[in-house]
Design a protein around this motif. Structure first.
Motif, mmCIF file in Angstrom:
data_model
loop_
_atom_site.group_PDB
_atom_site.id
_atom_site.type_symbol
_atom_site.label_atom_id
_atom_site.label_comp_id
_atom_site.label_asym_id
_atom_site.label_seq_id
_atom_site.Cartn_x
_atom_site.Cartn_y
_atom_site.Cartn_z
ATOM 1 N N ASP A 39 98.371 -21.282 -55.740
ATOM 2 C CA ASP A 39 99.220 -20.414 -54.924
ATOM 3 C C ASP A 39 100.270 -19.758 -55.808
ATOM 4 O OD1 ASP A 39 97.997 -21.173 -52.419
ATOM 5 O OD2 ASP A 39 99.019 -23.100 -52.638
ATOM 6 N N ALA A 52 103.387 -17.508 -56.935
ATOM 7 C CA ALA A 52 104.687 -17.219 -56.337
ATOM 8 C C ALA A 52 105.578 -16.570 -57.384
ATOM 9 C CB ALA A 52 105.316 -18.504 -55.808
ATOM 10 N N GLN A 108 105.726 -15.956 -51.951
ATOM 11 C CA GLN A 108 104.356 -16.007 -52.415
ATOM 12 C C GLN A 108 104.023 -14.574 -52.795
ATOM 13 O OE1 GLN A 108 102.064 -17.872 -49.280
ATOM 14 N NE2 GLN A 108 102.380 -19.887 -50.200
ATOM 15 N N VAL A 151 107.631 -23.568 -47.867
ATOM 16 C CA VAL A 151 107.167 -22.208 -47.596
ATOM 17 C C VAL A 151 107.500 -21.886 -46.147
ATOM 18 C CG1 VAL A 151 105.192 -20.652 -47.488
ATOM 19 C CG2 VAL A 151 105.288 -22.409 -49.254
#
Length: 174
Positions: free
Chosen positions: A92, A94, A108, A169
């Motif tokens: 992921d 970011a 993100q 998040v």
């Protein structure tokens, strides 16, 4: 009248002649529809527990706190600069941007249009997606230009002992 005219010219046990005889045909259209609706009901009810589990998981995503992950040291990130990192998982992408002495924002960095990477352009103070010329407000993550309609998912950060940590998040809510 003669008995000859009332006589059936073939065997009475023939299936095609007497279809109702001795309940040979037990499922008519109404019975078939009842069976179909019943089967659909059974499938619908059997899927409810899985739907409840999925809904429970989705409801908790916005509140889920991950193990805090160190992004960088405060001293290594000048005001106006950005650093890329991975959060919450190793796949992921970011981005963390230092806006002022004590203000940090992190998102993100996959565009909410088609998941292209979003880049910080310091000279223009903009977050830009080069794929379709999407732009995002650095303060809120909201789209300001291009095809994206949803804001970037925000990553909440905290500063502790001279380091910046990713905490959770904050998902986009419709």
């Amino acid at each position: 009248m003669s008995d000859k005219n009332n006589k059936i010219p073939f065997n009475e046990d023939n299936y095609t002649h007497n279809i109702e005889r001795n309940n040979e045909r037990k499922l008519d259209r109404r019975g078939f529809m009842k069976t179909l609706v019943g089967a659909a009901g059974v499938f619908a009810v059997s899927s409810l527990p899985w739907g409840a589990v999925a809904a429970k998981e989705l409801m908790g995503l916005g509140e889920k706190e991950y193990p805090h992950k160190k992004i960088t040291e405060v001293s290594k990130l000048p005001i106006g600069d950005a650093v890329e990192f991975k959060f919450p998982g190793d796949h992921d992408d970011a981005i963390l941007i230092r806006l002022s002495e004590n203000k940090y924002v992190a998102y993100q960095n996959a565009c909410t249009h088609l998941r292209c990477p979003v880049f910080w352009v310091k000279e223009q103070s903009e977050m830009i997606c080069p794929c379709h010329h999407g732009k995002f407000d650095v303060e809120t993550g909201s789209p300001t230009a291009g095809p994206p309609r949803r804001p970037l998912p925000e990553i909440q950060v905290k500063v502790e002992n001279g380091a910046i940590f990713a905490v959770r998040v904050k998902r986009y809510e419709a």
